[in-house]
Design an enzyme around this catalytic site. Structure first.
Site, short mmCIF file in Angstrom:
data_model
loop_
_atom_site.label_atom_id
_atom_site.label_comp_id
_atom_site.label_asym_id
_atom_site.label_seq_id
_atom_site.Cartn_x
_atom_site.Cartn_y
_atom_site.Cartn_z
N LYS A 14 -8.16 17.36 55.60
CA LYS A 14 -7.92 17.31 57.09
C LYS A 14 -6.51 16.86 57.69
O LYS A 14 -5.99 17.47 58.41
CB LYS A 14 -9.05 16.38 57.87
CG LYS A 14 -10.44 16.73 57.43
CD LYS A 14 -11.36 15.79 58.27
CE LYS A 14 -11.28 14.16 58.08
NZ LYS A 14 -11.72 14.30 56.56
N ARG A 89 -16.98 11.41 64.27
CA ARG A 89 -17.54 11.36 62.80
C ARG A 89 -19.27 10.83 63.11
O ARG A 89 -19.84 10.48 62.02
CB ARG A 89 -17.02 10.15 62.24
CG ARG A 89 -16.21 10.74 61.35
CD ARG A 89 -15.29 9.51 60.51
NE ARG A 89 -14.68 9.46 59.50
CZ ARG A 89 -13.43 9.69 59.05
NH1 ARG A 89 -12.64 10.02 59.80
NH2 ARG A 89 -13.24 9.87 57.77
N ARG A 128 -4.67 10.22 45.12
CA ARG A 128 -3.85 9.81 46.38
C ARG A 128 -3.91 8.24 46.36
O ARG A 128 -2.72 7.62 46.64
CB ARG A 128 -4.63 10.14 47.82
CG ARG A 128 -3.79 9.54 49.01
CD ARG A 128 -4.36 9.90 50.11
NE ARG A 128 -5.66 9.77 50.71
CZ ARG A 128 -6.30 10.05 51.60
NH1 ARG A 128 -5.77 10.95 52.52
NH2 ARG A 128 -7.31 9.71 52.04
N ARG A 134 -3.62 2.74 49.55
CA ARG A 134 -4.87 2.58 50.66
C ARG A 134 -5.97 1.97 49.89
O ARG A 134 -6.49 2.64 48.96
CB ARG A 134 -5.26 4.08 51.26
CG ARG A 134 -4.55 4.21 52.40
CD ARG A 134 -4.92 5.67 52.93
NE ARG A 134 -6.16 5.89 53.29
CZ ARG A 134 -6.98 7.05 53.98
NH1 ARG A 134 -6.09 7.92 54.26
NH2 ARG A 134 -8.44 7.02 54.17
N ARG A 146 -17.92 6.22 50.95
CA ARG A 146 -17.44 6.98 52.09
C ARG A 146 -18.11 8.42 52.23
O ARG A 146 -18.17 8.83 53.31
CB ARG A 146 -15.77 7.29 51.86
CG ARG A 146 -15.10 5.85 52.50
CD ARG A 146 -13.55 6.05 51.68
NE ARG A 146 -12.71 6.78 52.23
CZ ARG A 146 -11.64 7.47 51.65
NH1 ARG A 146 -10.97 6.82 50.61
NH2 ARG A 146 -10.89 8.42 52.42
P1 B4P Z 1 -6.92 14.46 53.03
O1 B4P Z 1 -8.01 15.24 52.77
O2 B4P Z 1 -5.94 15.08 54.01
O3 B4P Z 1 -7.50 13.33 53.70
P2 B4P Z 1 -8.37 13.15 54.82
O4 B4P Z 1 -9.67 13.93 54.69
O5 B4P Z 1 -7.70 13.39 56.12
O6 B4P Z 1 -8.62 11.48 55.17
P3 B4P Z 1 -9.98 10.55 55.03
O7 B4P Z 1 -11.10 11.11 55.47
O8 B4P Z 1 -9.88 10.26 53.72
O9 B4P Z 1 -9.43 9.40 56.07
P4 B4P Z 1 -9.54 9.19 57.55
O10 B4P Z 1 -8.19 8.61 57.54
O11 B4P Z 1 -9.75 10.17 58.49
O12 B4P Z 1 -6.10 14.01 51.81
C1 B4P Z 1 -6.73 13.52 50.60
C2 B4P Z 1 -5.80 14.00 49.45
O13 B4P Z 1 -6.21 15.23 49.23
C3 B4P Z 1 -4.49 13.75 49.70
O14 B4P Z 1 -3.92 13.05 48.60
C4 B4P Z 1 -3.97 15.16 49.81
O15 B4P Z 1 -2.64 15.20 49.15
C5 B4P Z 1 -4.74 15.74 48.87
N1 B4P Z 1 -4.99 17.22 49.21
C6 B4P Z 1 -5.06 17.87 50.34
N2 B4P Z 1 -5.43 19.24 50.43
C7 B4P Z 1 -5.38 19.36 49.10
C8 B4P Z 1 -5.68 20.66 48.31
N3 B4P Z 1 -5.61 21.89 48.88
N4 B4P Z 1 -5.41 20.79 46.98
C9 B4P Z 1 -5.32 19.46 46.36
N5 B4P Z 1 -5.23 18.32 46.86
C10 B4P Z 1 -5.48 18.35 48.27
O16 B4P Z 1 -10.58 7.87 57.51
C11 B4P Z 1 -10.33 6.86 57.02
C12 B4P Z 1 -11.52 5.66 57.14
O17 B4P Z 1 -11.12 5.45 58.75
C13 B4P Z 1 -12.86 5.94 57.37
O18 B4P Z 1 -13.52 5.95 56.04
C14 B4P Z 1 -13.34 5.27 58.40
O19 B4P Z 1 -13.54 3.81 57.77
C15 B4P Z 1 -12.27 5.27 59.51
N6 B4P Z 1 -12.30 6.01 60.53
C16 B4P Z 1 -11.64 7.32 60.71
N7 B4P Z 1 -12.02 7.60 61.89
C17 B4P Z 1 -13.29 7.24 62.33
C18 B4P Z 1 -14.24 7.46 63.26
N8 B4P Z 1 -13.83 8.57 64.14
N9 B4P Z 1 -15.54 6.87 63.40
C19 B4P Z 1 -15.68 5.80 62.56
N10 B4P Z 1 -14.56 5.35 61.61
C20 B4P Z 1 -13.52 6.27 61.40
#
Ligand code: B4P
Length: 194
Positions: A14, A89, A128, A134, A146
Site C-alpha cells: 500500500k 481498517r 523491511r 520499525r 498484524r
Molecule cells: P508496504 O506493503 O508498502 O507496507 P504497507 O502495507 O503500506 O504498510 P503496513 O500495513 O505494514 O503499515 P501501516 O503503516 O499502514 O511495504 C511492505 C514491504 O514490502 C516494504 O519493504 C516494501 O518495499 C515491500 N514491497 C512492496 N511492494 C513489493 C513488491 N511488489 N515486491 C516485493 N516487495 C514489495 O500500519 C502500521 C500500524 O499502524 C498498524 O499495524 C496499526 O497499529 C496502525 N494503524 C495504521 N492505520 C490504522 C487504522 N486506520 N486504524 C487502526 N490502526 C492503524
C-alpha cells in the site's frame, strides 16, 4: 474530486504503490500509519498512546484515527482527491469516512484491494524490518498478530464497500512497476466514465 482507498493486508504494498499513485494523479496521500509514526516521533500525547498499541501490532482505537483523518480532510479543501492508505481498517472507520466525505459532497470512487499470499507478506515485512527499525516489523510473532488483526477486523471493510460495487481486486505480487500498471488501468477505466 476522485477518492481512492488502497486496501490490503500489512505488507501488501500500500505504502509503496501510494507514493507512485499520488504523483501520477496529483492526489493527497493520507496514510494513517505514517501520521501515527510522525506523532510517535514528535512524542505527542497521541503518539505516546499509539506507540504501545502499534508496537504490539494491534489497531489504534477508531476514534483516534477518524479524528486524524477528519482534520486532514479539513486542511485540504482544494484537493483534487485523496488517496487513503491503510484507512479505513474497521467497518466503523468505513462508515465514519463515508460520512466525512458526504459532508464535503464527495465519496469514494474505488477501493483497490491488493491480493498477496501470507507467506510473501511475512517475507516482505521481515525484510523491511532489517532496515526500517520499525518495532512492528522485526518480530514474526508481531507480524502474525498484524495479519490476524487484518483478518478479524479489517477484511470486513472490503465486504462493506462491495455492497456498493466499489471493490476491485488487483494482483499484488510481481514487480512494483507491474502492480502499478494494473492499478493505473483500474483507475483510468473509472476516470474515463466519470
Ligand atoms: P508496504 O506493503 O508498502 O507496507 P504497507 O502495507 O503500506 O504498510 P503496513 O500495513 O505494514 O503499515 P501501516 O503503516 O499502514 O511495504 C511492505 C514491504 O514490502 C516494504 O519493504 C516494501 O518495499 C515491500 N514491497 C512492496 N511492494 C513489493 C513488491 N511488489 N515486491 C516485493 N516487495 C514489495 O500500519 C502500521 C500500524 O499502524 C498498524 O499495524 C496499526 O497499529 C496502525 N494503524 C495504521 N492505520 C490504522 C487504522 N486506520 N486504524 C487502526 N490502526 C492503524
Amino acid at each position: 474530486m476522485f477518492n481512492i482507498i488502497l486496501f490490503g493486508p500489512p505488507g501488501s504494498g500500500k505504502g509503496t504503490q501510494s507514493e507512485k499513485l499520488i504523483e501520477a494523479y496529483g492526489l493527497i496521500h493520507l496514510s494513517t500509519g505514517d501520521i501515527l509514526r510522525r506523532e510517535i516521533a514528535a512524542a505527542t500525547p497521541l503518539g505516546l498512546e499509539a506507540k504501545s498499541v502499534m508496537d504490539k501490532g494491534n489497531l489504534v482505537p477508531d476514534a483516534v484515527v477518524v479524528g486524524m483523518i477528519s482534520s486532514a480532510l479539513d486542511k485540504n479543501p482544494q484537493a483534487k482527491g485523496f488517496l487513503f492508505d491503510g484507512f479505513p481498517r474497521t467497518e466503523a472507520q468505513s462508515v465514519a469516512l463515508d460520512e466525512l466525505l458526504a459532508e464535503k459532497s464527495t465519496e469514494i470512487g474505488v477501493v483497490l484491494a491488493l491480493d498477496v499470499c501470507q507467506k510473501e507478506l511475512v517475507k516482505r515485512l521481515l525484510h523491511r524490518g532489517l532496515t526500517s527499525g520499525r518495532p512492528d516489523d522485526v518480530n514474526e510473532a508481531i507480524i502474525s498478530n498484524r495479519i490476524i488483526e487484518y483478518q478479524t477486523k479489517t477484511m470486513v471493510v472490503a465486504n462493506y464497500y462491495s455492497k456498493f460495487g466499489k471493490v476491485v481486486h488487483v494482483k499484488g505480487e510481481g514487480t512494483v512497476d507491474e502492480i502499478f500498471v494494473s492499478l493505473r488501468s483500474e483507475i483510468d477505466k473509472r476516470l474515463s466514465i466519470k
